[in-house]
Scaffold this motif. Structure first.
Motif, PDB file in Angstrom:
ATOM      1  N   GLU A  78       0.832  -1.192   0.000  1.00  0.00           N
ATOM      2  CA  GLU A  78       0.000   0.000   0.000  1.00  0.00           C
ATOM      3  C   GLU A  78       0.872   1.250   0.000  1.00  0.00           C
ATOM      4  O   GLU A  78       1.934   1.275   0.628  1.00  0.00           O
ATOM      5  N   LEU A  79       0.408   2.268  -0.711  1.00  0.00           N
ATOM      6  CA  LEU A  79       1.048   3.581  -0.725  1.00  0.00           C
ATOM      7  C   LEU A  79       0.019   4.593  -0.255  1.00  0.00           C
ATOM      8  O   LEU A  79      -1.043   4.727  -0.869  1.00  0.00           O
ATOM      9  N   GLN A  80       0.314   5.256   0.850  1.00  0.00           N
ATOM     10  CA  GLN A  80      -0.583   6.280   1.385  1.00  0.00           C
ATOM     11  C   GLN A  80       0.075   7.642   1.217  1.00  0.00           C
ATOM     12  O   GLN A  80       1.225   7.833   1.614  1.00  0.00           O
ATOM     13  N   ILE A  81      -0.660   8.580   0.634  1.00  0.00           N
ATOM     14  CA  ILE A  81      -0.154   9.943   0.448  1.00  0.00           C
ATOM     15  C   ILE A  81      -1.185  10.910   1.005  1.00  0.00           C
ATOM     16  O   ILE A  81      -2.329  10.945   0.548  1.00  0.00           O
ATOM     17  N   LEU A  82      -0.770  11.669   2.006  1.00  0.00           N
ATOM     18  CA  LEU A  82      -1.653  12.623   2.684  1.00  0.00           C
ATOM     19  C   LEU A  82      -1.037  14.009   2.618  1.00  0.00           C
ATOM     20  O   LEU A  82       0.147  14.180   2.943  1.00  0.00           O
ATOM     21  N   THR A  83      -1.820  14.993   2.199  1.00  0.00           N
ATOM     22  CA  THR A  83      -1.351  16.382   2.246  1.00  0.00           C
ATOM     23  C   THR A  83      -2.291  17.191   3.138  1.00  0.00           C
ATOM     24  O   THR A  83      -3.500  16.975   3.148  1.00  0.00           O
ATOM     25  N   THR A  84      -1.690  18.094   3.892  1.00  0.00           N
ATOM     26  CA  THR A  84      -2.411  19.078   4.684  1.00  0.00           C
ATOM     27  C   THR A  84      -1.823  20.438   4.292  1.00  0.00           C
ATOM     28  O   THR A  84      -0.838  20.475   3.546  1.00  0.00           O
ATOM     29  N   ASP A  86       0.156  22.154   5.844  1.00  0.00           N
ATOM     30  CA  ASP A  86       1.510  22.284   6.391  1.00  0.00           C
ATOM     31  C   ASP A  86       2.399  21.073   6.183  1.00  0.00           C
ATOM     32  O   ASP A  86       3.547  21.066   6.628  1.00  0.00           O
ATOM     33  N   SER A  87       1.901  20.011   5.539  1.00  0.00           N
ATOM     34  CA  SER A  87       2.725  18.798   5.463  1.00  0.00           C
ATOM     35  C   SER A  87       2.346  17.877   4.314  1.00  0.00           C
ATOM     36  O   SER A  87       1.249  17.946   3.762  1.00  0.00           O
ATOM     37  N   LEU A  88       3.309  17.011   4.006  1.00  0.00           N
ATOM     38  CA  LEU A  88       3.121  15.901   3.078  1.00  0.00           C
ATOM     39  C   LEU A  88       3.578  14.656   3.814  1.00  0.00           C
ATOM     40  O   LEU A  88       4.683  14.627   4.363  1.00  0.00           O
ATOM     41  N   VAL A  89       2.731  13.630   3.853  1.00  0.00           N
ATOM     42  CA  VAL A  89       3.077  12.361   4.476  1.00  0.00           C
ATOM     43  C   VAL A  89       2.984  11.277   3.407  1.00  0.00           C
ATOM     44  O   VAL A  89       1.961  11.155   2.736  1.00  0.00           O
ATOM     45  N   ILE A  90       4.074  10.515   3.254  1.00  0.00           N
ATOM     46  CA  ILE A  90       4.096   9.400   2.303  1.00  0.00           C
ATOM     47  C   ILE A  90       4.465   8.142   3.083  1.00  0.00           C
ATOM     48  O   ILE A  90       5.515   8.086   3.708  1.00  0.00           O
ATOM     49  N   LYS A  91       3.571   7.146   3.032  1.00  0.00           N
ATOM     50  CA  LYS A  91       3.800   5.876   3.731  1.00  0.00           C
ATOM     51  C   LYS A  91       3.750   4.737   2.730  1.00  0.00           C
ATOM     52  O   LYS A  91       2.932   4.750   1.813  1.00  0.00           O
ATOM     53  N   ASN A  92       4.632   3.771   2.924  1.00  0.00           N
ATOM     54  CA  ASN A  92       4.589   2.565   2.102  1.00  0.00           C
ATOM     55  C   ASN A  92       4.852   1.335   2.951  1.00  0.00           C
ATOM     56  O   ASN A  92       5.531   1.396   3.967  1.00  0.00           O
TER      57      ASN A  92
END
Length: 199
Positions: A78-84, A86-92
């Motif tokens: 799984e690849l999770q990409i979250l933007t807010t 103030d931030s970018l979060v990338i999880k794999n």
């Protein structure tokens, strides 16, 4: 590229939407890594993540982080990409945690290093983040590698009357915390700096 970034050769900067870069980048990268059968989960905040950066470098930064997450993802992961704002979060998906300090060094490869990897992508990403006043970190969270890119402002500003003064010491430490003098030397050797201070 790393040398040019660290020597401050990318001076033009503008407001860049990380969400827009992702929107343009993700379809192509997901096609390239289609054989891995990675599931993409994309979440966006109400406002986009806007950074102040050279546009080309912003594209390289985001691209390197996403490519890294796809290349080192498990097949069927799984690849999770979250933007807010103030931030970018990338999880794999991953098997084991990585060394968060060594990970951003040039030519670093984990024990099971991929032969498709040069070991420069994360080093370049961190250098771009640094010059753009962003902090790029790694964490291991619930069986996933997590890369977090956040806005950071650690440069002291002193206001005297109507004038603002920035701390060159803070700026040098931010650019290169292990050797701040390197930043000052680079700054002083430029002809426009010498003209500015009147030497």
């Amino acid at each position: 590229l790393l040398s040019r970034i660290e020597n401050g050769q990318y001076t033009e900067s503008e407001d860049v939407s990380v969400d827009e870069i992702l929107e343009n980048l993700l379809p192509d990268l997901m096609d390239i890594y289609e054989h891995k059968q990675v599931r993409l989960l994309r979440k966006q905040g109400e406002q986009p993540f806007i950074i102040r950066c050279n546009h080309s470098l912003a594209q390289i930064l985001v691209s390197n982080l996403v490519k890294n997450a796809l290349l080192h993802n498990a097949d069927g992961g799984e690849l999770q990409i979250l933007t807010t704002p103030d931030s970018l979060v990338i999880k794999n998906t991953g098997d084991t945690p990585l060394d968060g300090e060594k990970l951003f060094r040039r030519f670093y490869h984990s024990i099971d290093g991929k032969k498709d990897s040069t070991g420069l992508g994360l080093a370049i990403a961190r250098s771009i983040a640094r010059i753009s006043f962003l902090r790029l970190t790694y964490e291991w969270q619930d069986g996933m590698h997590c890369f977090l890119l956040v806005k950071e402002n650690k440069i002291g500003i002193l206001r005297v009357g109507n004038a603002n003064y920035i701390s060159l010491t803070d700026l040098a430490k931010y650019q290169n915390s292990s050797d701040p003098s390197f930043t000052v030397k680079n700054w002083l050797r430029r002809i426009n700096t010498i003209d500015y201070i009147g030497l």
